[in-house]
Design an enzyme around this catalytic site. Structure first.
Site, PDB file in Angstrom:
ATOM      1  N   ASP A   1       0.693  -1.087  -0.025  1.00  0.00           N
ATOM      2  CA  ASP A   1       0.026  -0.050  -0.137  1.00  0.00           C
ATOM      3  C   ASP A   1       0.996   1.183   0.141  1.00  0.00           C
ATOM      4  O   ASP A   1       0.292   2.521  -0.434  1.00  0.00           O
ATOM      5  CB  ASP A   1      -1.010  -0.050   1.414  1.00  0.00           C
ATOM      6  CG  ASP A   1      -2.135   0.760   1.223  1.00  0.00           C
ATOM      7  OD1 ASP A   1      -2.461   1.238  -0.185  1.00  0.00           O
ATOM      8  OD2 ASP A   1      -2.917   1.006   2.020  1.00  0.00           O
TER       9      ASP A   1
ATOM     10  N   HIS B   1      -5.957   5.185   7.110  1.00  0.00           N
ATOM     11  CA  HIS B   1      -5.370   6.029   6.519  1.00  0.00           C
ATOM     12  C   HIS B   1      -5.432   7.631   7.162  1.00  0.00           C
ATOM     13  O   HIS B   1      -6.249   7.682   7.984  1.00  0.00           O
ATOM     14  CB  HIS B   1      -5.980   6.361   5.198  1.00  0.00           C
ATOM     15  CG  HIS B   1      -5.444   5.244   3.930  1.00  0.00           C
ATOM     16  ND1 HIS B   1      -4.886   5.501   2.686  1.00  0.00           N
ATOM     17  CD2 HIS B   1      -5.278   3.946   4.233  1.00  0.00           C
ATOM     18  CE1 HIS B   1      -4.678   4.239   2.577  1.00  0.00           C
ATOM     19  NE2 HIS B   1      -4.948   3.380   3.066  1.00  0.00           N
TER      20      HIS B   1
ATOM     21  N   CYS C   1      -4.635   4.745  -2.011  1.00  0.00           N
ATOM     22  CA  CYS C   1      -5.273   3.964  -3.085  1.00  0.00           C
ATOM     23  C   CYS C   1      -5.340   4.842  -4.447  1.00  0.00           C
ATOM     24  O   CYS C   1      -5.828   5.827  -4.124  1.00  0.00           O
ATOM     25  CB  CYS C   1      -6.691   3.652  -2.466  1.00  0.00           C
ATOM     26  SG  CYS C   1      -7.708   2.725  -3.780  1.00  0.00           S
TER      27      CYS C   1
END
Length: 314
Positions: A18, A210, A241
């Site tokens: 990520d 996040h 993302c």
């Protein structure tokens, strides 16, 4: 009040997947391997290393097989993300321990993220689960946009509950509640976690947060208060993302460790070594990272007071 006596949390590092997936400039494979090996040496016991995804979708992760092959894992658990059955088939041919699949609570985000409807994704996850079981690998399912979607907005926790119920029918029992674009707040996190843990007492939940709007650590703490023991974080706070507007970096790994350790909550991670790895990552990437502890040092650090200094701090 939070009871922290002898409490321990387990933090998964997601820098390799990520984190790196948002980097536009190519990171050489050997540098990726060196960075993750450095993180493992700090005491991190689980990493989401990379993703077996189409190189066209995420070019930065096209070296997934080589990265997995270069890791000095020791007793660290290696997980990889797979978006579909083909990715799972590739992943199980490598030396990994776990497979992470992903499905969005939001139909709209799911179509943007994996180009499937929710029904199609559930069918895909069923196939991935079968492959994982055949090869003795654990399957975890990440529930993207658990706390809200940039396309559909906020929704009630029952929407999340319904999706989890459908997945448990496939004998899946490990879920990451994911705040994909940083829309969550601490009160919401506490309520959602408490509700879902009550609705599914036999299932395992973790939090993937996040820091888009600066509430990552406070949301993490709310998760602890609601009974979560496992969290995801990325070195330096990098990542996000690429298929969701505004999805900036993950909660910072070294900032998370610092917060927990200062509260007496055990992480098992060497913070000073971790700060050094964060500074190294900043040098490799060539820009200032969001992490704060790497800039200021631990809050227990003291300095020599100069006699001529007059403090004007508030």
């Amino acid at each position: 009040m939070l009871d922290i006596q002898k409490q321990k949390v387990f933090i998964t590092d997601v820098t390799g997947r990520d984190g790196f997936q948002m980097e536009k400039d190519w990171i050489p494979t050997e540098q990726k391997i060196a960075i993750i090996n450095g993180i493992i040496r700090t005491g991190v016991k689980r990493v989401e290393l990379t993703s077996f995804v189409s190189p066209k979708a995420v070019p930065q992760l096209k070296d997934a097989k080589e990265v997995v092959g270069g890791i000095e894992k020791g007793d660290t658990q290696i997980a990889v993300l797979v978006p579909n059955k083909k990715g799972a088939e590739m992943a199980v041919e490598t030396e990994i321990d776990e497979i992470n699949a992903v499905i969005s609570v939001s139909e709209t985000h799911n179509k943007k993220n994996v180009r499937k409807t929710l029904d199609q994704s559930i069918q895909e996850i069923s196939s991935i689960n079968r492959i994982a079981k055949e090869h003795g690998k654990k399957l975890n399912v990440g529930l993207a946009t658990t706390f809200g979607c940039p396309f559909e907005g906020l929704y009630p926790v029952q929407k999340v509950e319904e999706l989890i119920r459908r997945l448990t029918e496939l004998e899946i029992n490990s879920f990451a509640l994911s705040d994909t674009t940083g829309m969550a707040n601490p009160q919401q996190v506490f309520y959602f976690v408490e509700y879902l843990k009550s609705a599914f007492p036999e299932e395992t939940f973790s939090l993937h947060l996040h820091n888009t709007r600066g509430m990552g650590l406070s949301n993490m703490l709310a998760g602890v208060q609601a009974g979560i023991e496992a969290f995801d974080a990325a070195l330096g706070g990098i990542g996000g993302c690429p298929f969701a507007p505004g999805a900036t970096g993950n909660v910072c790994l070294e900032d998370s460790v610092h917060m927990f350790e200062q509260m007496g909550i055990i992480t098992g991670i060497d913070l000073e070594l971790l700060i050094g790895e964060a500074k190294n990552l900043e040098s490799v990437l060539g820009y200032t990272l969001p992490g704060q502890v790497m800039k200021s040092g631990q809050s227990t650090k003291t300095y020599q007071a100069r006699k001529e200094s007059v403090s004007k701090c508030h």
